[in-house]
Design an enzyme around this catalytic site. Sequence first.
Site, PDB file in Angstrom:
ATOM      1  N   HIS A 233       1.476  65.041  48.495  1.00 25.56           N
ATOM      2  CA  HIS A 233       2.266  65.044  49.732  1.00 25.56           C
ATOM      3  C   HIS A 233       3.045  66.330  49.958  1.00 25.56           C
ATOM      4  O   HIS A 233       3.769  66.446  50.950  1.00 25.56           O
ATOM      5  CB  HIS A 233       3.228  63.845  49.754  1.00 25.56           C
TER       6      HIS A 233
HETATM    7  C1  UD1 Z   1      10.299  63.881  51.430  1.00 23.74           C
HETATM    8  C2  UD1 Z   1      11.070  64.872  50.579  1.00 23.74           C
HETATM    9  C3  UD1 Z   1      10.291  65.200  49.311  1.00 23.74           C
HETATM   10  C4  UD1 Z   1       9.915  63.944  48.572  1.00 23.74           C
HETATM   11  C5  UD1 Z   1       9.196  62.974  49.505  1.00 23.74           C
HETATM   12  C6  UD1 Z   1       8.996  61.685  48.777  1.00 23.74           C
HETATM   13  C7  UD1 Z   1      12.457  66.445  51.841  1.00 23.74           C
HETATM   14  C8  UD1 Z   1      12.590  67.840  52.328  1.00 23.74           C
HETATM   15  N1  UD1 Z   1      11.269  66.124  51.294  1.00 23.74           N
HETATM   16  O1  UD1 Z   1       9.097  64.515  51.857  1.00 23.74           O
HETATM   17  O2  UD1 Z   1      11.078  66.005  48.466  1.00 23.74           O
HETATM   18  O3  UD1 Z   1       9.072  64.284  47.518  1.00 23.74           O
HETATM   19  O4  UD1 Z   1      10.021  62.734  50.656  1.00 23.74           O
HETATM   20  O5  UD1 Z   1       8.024  60.900  49.337  1.00 23.74           O
HETATM   21  O6  UD1 Z   1      13.376  65.671  51.947  1.00 23.74           O
HETATM   22  N2  UD1 Z   1       6.742  59.507  57.662  1.00 23.74           N
HETATM   23  C9  UD1 Z   1       6.323  58.282  58.106  1.00 23.74           C
HETATM   24  N3  UD1 Z   1       6.976  57.171  57.653  1.00 23.74           N
HETATM   25  C10 UD1 Z   1       8.030  57.224  56.785  1.00 23.74           C
HETATM   26  C11 UD1 Z   1       8.458  58.481  56.361  1.00 23.74           C
HETATM   27  C12 UD1 Z   1       7.811  59.623  56.801  1.00 23.74           C
HETATM   28  O7  UD1 Z   1       5.383  58.179  58.875  1.00 23.74           O
HETATM   29  O8  UD1 Z   1       8.575  56.170  56.409  1.00 23.74           O
HETATM   30  C13 UD1 Z   1       6.007  60.706  58.108  1.00 23.74           C
HETATM   31  C14 UD1 Z   1       6.621  61.366  59.327  1.00 23.74           C
HETATM   32  O9  UD1 Z   1       5.609  61.830  60.149  1.00 23.74           O
HETATM   33  C15 UD1 Z   1       7.344  62.571  58.735  1.00 23.74           C
HETATM   34  C16 UD1 Z   1       6.504  62.916  57.518  1.00 23.74           C
HETATM   35  O10 UD1 Z   1       5.998  61.673  57.056  1.00 23.74           O
HETATM   36  O11 UD1 Z   1       7.443  63.626  59.640  1.00 23.74           O
HETATM   37  C17 UD1 Z   1       7.288  63.592  56.415  1.00 23.74           C
HETATM   38  O12 UD1 Z   1       8.456  62.836  56.087  1.00 23.74           O
HETATM   39  P1  UD1 Z   1       9.764  63.593  55.524  1.00 23.74           P
HETATM   40  O13 UD1 Z   1      10.767  62.613  55.075  1.00 23.74           O
HETATM   41  O14 UD1 Z   1      10.199  64.618  56.474  1.00 23.74           O
HETATM   42  O15 UD1 Z   1       9.223  64.410  54.288  1.00 23.74           O
HETATM   43  P2  UD1 Z   1       8.291  63.958  53.089  1.00 23.74           P
HETATM   44  O16 UD1 Z   1       7.040  64.747  53.146  1.00 23.74           O
HETATM   45  O17 UD1 Z   1       8.201  62.477  53.064  1.00 23.74           O
HETATM   46  N1  UDP Z   2       5.526  55.720  44.193  1.00 26.36           N
HETATM   47  C1  UDP Z   2       5.183  54.433  44.574  1.00 26.36           C
HETATM   48  N2  UDP Z   2       4.059  54.240  45.322  1.00 26.36           N
HETATM   49  C2  UDP Z   2       3.247  55.265  45.704  1.00 26.36           C
HETATM   50  C3  UDP Z   2       3.604  56.579  45.303  1.00 26.36           C
HETATM   51  C4  UDP Z   2       4.755  56.770  44.559  1.00 26.36           C
HETATM   52  O1  UDP Z   2       5.875  53.479  44.213  1.00 26.36           O
HETATM   53  O2  UDP Z   2       2.244  55.016  46.392  1.00 26.36           O
HETATM   54  C5  UDP Z   2       6.782  55.932  43.425  1.00 26.36           C
HETATM   55  C6  UDP Z   2       6.622  56.560  42.070  1.00 26.36           C
HETATM   56  O3  UDP Z   2       6.374  55.608  41.066  1.00 26.36           O
HETATM   57  C7  UDP Z   2       7.956  57.272  41.888  1.00 26.36           C
HETATM   58  C8  UDP Z   2       8.332  57.675  43.291  1.00 26.36           C
HETATM   59  O4  UDP Z   2       7.576  56.842  44.169  1.00 26.36           O
HETATM   60  O5  UDP Z   2       8.913  56.357  41.399  1.00 26.36           O
HETATM   61  C9  UDP Z   2       7.987  59.135  43.513  1.00 26.36           C
HETATM   62  O6  UDP Z   2       8.073  59.452  44.835  1.00 26.36           O
HETATM   63  P1  UDP Z   2       7.358  60.706  45.492  1.00 26.36           P
HETATM   64  O7  UDP Z   2       6.169  61.125  44.691  1.00 26.36           O
HETATM   65  O8  UDP Z   2       7.142  60.347  46.900  1.00 26.36           O
HETATM   66  O9  UDP Z   2       8.522  61.792  45.452  1.00 26.36           O
HETATM   67  P2  UDP Z   2       8.936  62.955  44.439  1.00 26.36           P
HETATM   68  O10 UDP Z   2       9.223  62.354  43.124  1.00 26.36           O
HETATM   69  O11 UDP Z   2       7.817  63.935  44.420  1.00 26.36           O
HETATM   70  O12 UDP Z   2      10.124  63.559  45.091  1.00 26.36           O
END
Ligand code: UD1
Ligand code: UDP
Length: 361
Positions: A207
Site C-alpha cells: 500500500h
Molecule cells: C495510511 C498511512 C500509512 C499507513 C496506512 C495503514 C498516512 C500518511 N499514511 O496510508 O502510514 O501505513 O494508512 O493502512 O497517514 N481509503 C478508503 N477507505 C478507507 C481508508 C482509505 O477507501 O477506510 C482510500 C481513500 O481513497 C484514500 C486512500 O485509501 O484516499 C489512502 O488513505 P490514507 O489514509 O490517505 O492513506 P493510506 O494509504 O491508507
Molecule cells: N492488517 C490486517 N488486515 C489486513 C492487512 C493488515 O488486519 O488485510 C493488520 C496487520 O496485522 C497489522 C496492521 O494491520 O496489525 C498493519 O497495518 P498496515 O500494514 O496498514 O500499516 P503499517 O503498519 O504499514 O503502517
Amino acid sequence: MVIDIIAGARPNFVKTAPIIRAIKEKESPDLKFRLIHTGQHYDKVMSDQFFEDLSIPVPDLNLGVGSGSQAEQTARIMVAYEKAIIDSKPDVTLVVGDVTSTMACAITAKKMHVPVIHVEAGIRSGDWRMPEEINRVVTDSITDLYFTTSTRATDNLVNQGVPKEKVIFVGNVMIDSLLASRTRFKKPDFWDAFGLRDKRYLVITLHRPSNVDQGNLLQQYLNVLQNITSTDPIIFPVHPRTRKRLSSLKIDEEKIKIVDPVGYLEFNYLVQHCRGIVTDSGGITEEATVLGVPCITLRTTTERPETIQIGTNEMAGEDPEKLTNLLEELYQSKWKNGGIPELWDGKSAKRIVDNILTHTF
Ligand code: UD1
Ligand code: UDP
C-alpha cells in the site's frame, strides 16, 4: 488525569487497543480517557472490524475527516481536534505511530498547551519521500514524553537532543495486541475455497504510494509472484489505495487470490500459517518477526531495523529481481531463523501506563 487517546488509521487501532485495556485496569476518578477516532480510515474492513476484533470501546468522538490529500487531511484533523479540545480540555494527549492523524493531533494539542505523549517514538527511516518520516520527526519535535520500541529508537531521540529522562524504552504495543489475540486467530472463510494448506501459500500486502501509486512497479512485483513455479496460491488482501490500481493490472487470478482487507484475527491467522509474506507494511514486519514467519519487505529503507537484524525480515528494495532471488531462498527453505527483540513481550502497554501515572508533565 484525563488522557485523550488518538486513533485514526488501521495500525493505530492495533496499537491503542492494549493501551486502553491497561488504562481501564487502573481507571479511577483520577485516571480517565477519551478515545478519539479521527475518521482517517472509515471502511468497515479498515476500521470497525478492528474495534470488534480487539474489543476496543466505541470512540467517545469521531472527527469524521475521511480521505484527502496530505494537507487536506492534516488540516481537517487539526480543525476538528482543536474544537474537541476547546469543548473539553484533556490533561494530556497520547498519539501512536506515524500516520497523518498522529502528527495533526500532536501539533493541535501542543498549540493548545496540552502535553503530548508519543508511543512508538524515535524510529527513523531517513526516507523523506515517505509522509510517515515527516510525521515522525514533526511529532517527536513537540513530544513531552516518549515511549520507544527499541534502544536504537531511544538513541535516535537522545542523539537529537531529547533529555534522557523523557524517553522510556517499553517495547512494542503492536506485539501486545498480537500476543493477547493469538489464541483467537481465526481461519478466514475463504480458506477451503482457495484450497489453502498450512505453510503452502504466500500472503502479500502492498500500500505504499511509492509501490502502488505510480509507474509499473506493482505490475512487475505481481509478474514475479505469478511466475513462481510453485503451485502455492498467493493471497492478496488489497488495501483501498491499491484497489484503485487493480483494473489496470494483469493478474493471474488462478494464482493470485484478490480479497478485501482482512480483519485482524483472520489476517494474523493467515500470516501465522503461511510459507512467507511479501509486504511494504511496517507493522506486519514486526508481527511476522514475532510469529517467526519469513517476511520480504518491498522497500528501500526501514525504520524497524530490528526486524532484519533480529527477526525474520529481509529487504528486497523496490527491485523485482531481488524479490525473485529472495523468493527462491524462501522456496528452498533457506530462510534464517529469527529471534524476538527485547521487551516485545506483551507487557508494553502496562509499562506505558505505569510511567504516565508517575510522570510529572
Ligand atoms: C495510511 C498511512 C500509512 C499507513 C496506512 C495503514 C498516512 C500518511 N499514511 O496510508 O502510514 O501505513 O494508512 O493502512 O497517514 N481509503 C478508503 N477507505 C478507507 C481508508 C482509505 O477507501 O477506510 C482510500 C481513500 O481513497 C484514500 C486512500 O485509501 O484516499 C489512502 O488513505 P490514507 O489514509 O490517505 O492513506 P493510506 O494509504 O491508507
Ligand atoms: N492488517 C490486517 N488486515 C489486513 C492487512 C493488515 O488486519 O488485510 C493488520 C496487520 O496485522 C497489522 C496492521 O494491520 O496489525 C498493519 O497495518 P498496515 O500494514 O496498514 O500499516 P503499517 O503498519 O504499514 O503502517
